[in-house]
Design a protein around this motif. Structure first.
Motif: not given
Length: 168
Positions: A2-26
């Protein structure tokens, strides 16, 4: 992939918490970031309760090849509009992007037919991920199986399969 596109609605899986940001596998080549402030009603004091492993339904605010994709769980007016953390007790699976487009089409027959079988909740991500939850695990899995098989069935075959399940 999958290639992210602005405005696309996706389901992501949270992989990490880094400070104020979550990282998601999309499902793309790199992880997406999601600020804790990108949720309805979130403030520095009132942070969303997001854990590693959670499923998040959101949309891309930023998606281009030079920058890390960035997701939000609010629309332009700050409302969640159905986005956010997805319930724990459903079932997540992957289908082709072609099938997702078919399912996301307005008045999708497949979804209309399935909803006559049992009540269920459904979240469709443009990244090919689907989350589904019915009353029982068995019903959930039946819906998963039908959605997975839909790609290779004609409308007629699908109607026959559903008729068998509903006992008609």
């Amino acid at each position: 992939q999958y290639v992210p596109v602005k405005g696309d609605h996706v389901i992501g899986i949270v992989t990490a918490k880094a400070g104020d940001v979550f990282k998601l596998d999309v499902g793309g080549s790199e992880q997406a970031s999601l600020s804790y402030l990108a949720f309805e009603g979130a403030t520095k004091k009132n942070r969303p309760n997001v854990q590693v492993g959670d499923l998040i339904y959101g949309q891309f605010l930023v998606a281009n090849k030079d920058m890390e994709p960035e997701m939000v769980c609010i629309d332009s007016s700050g409302r969640s509009s159905g986005m956010g953390i997805i319930g724990q007790d459903g079932f997540l699976f992957k289908v082709s992007l072609g099938l997702i487009r078919k399912l996301l089409a307005p008045k999708c027959e497949i979804i209309q037919e399935l909803s006559q079988l049992y009540p269920f909740e459904l979240v469709l991500g443009m990244n090919g991920r689907i989350w589904v939850k019915a009353k029982t695990v068995q019903q959930t899995l039946i819906i998963v199986n039908i959605l997975e098989a839909c790609e290779y069935m004609t409308a007629e075959q699908r109607k026959q399969a559903l008729a068998k399940l509903s006992g008609n």
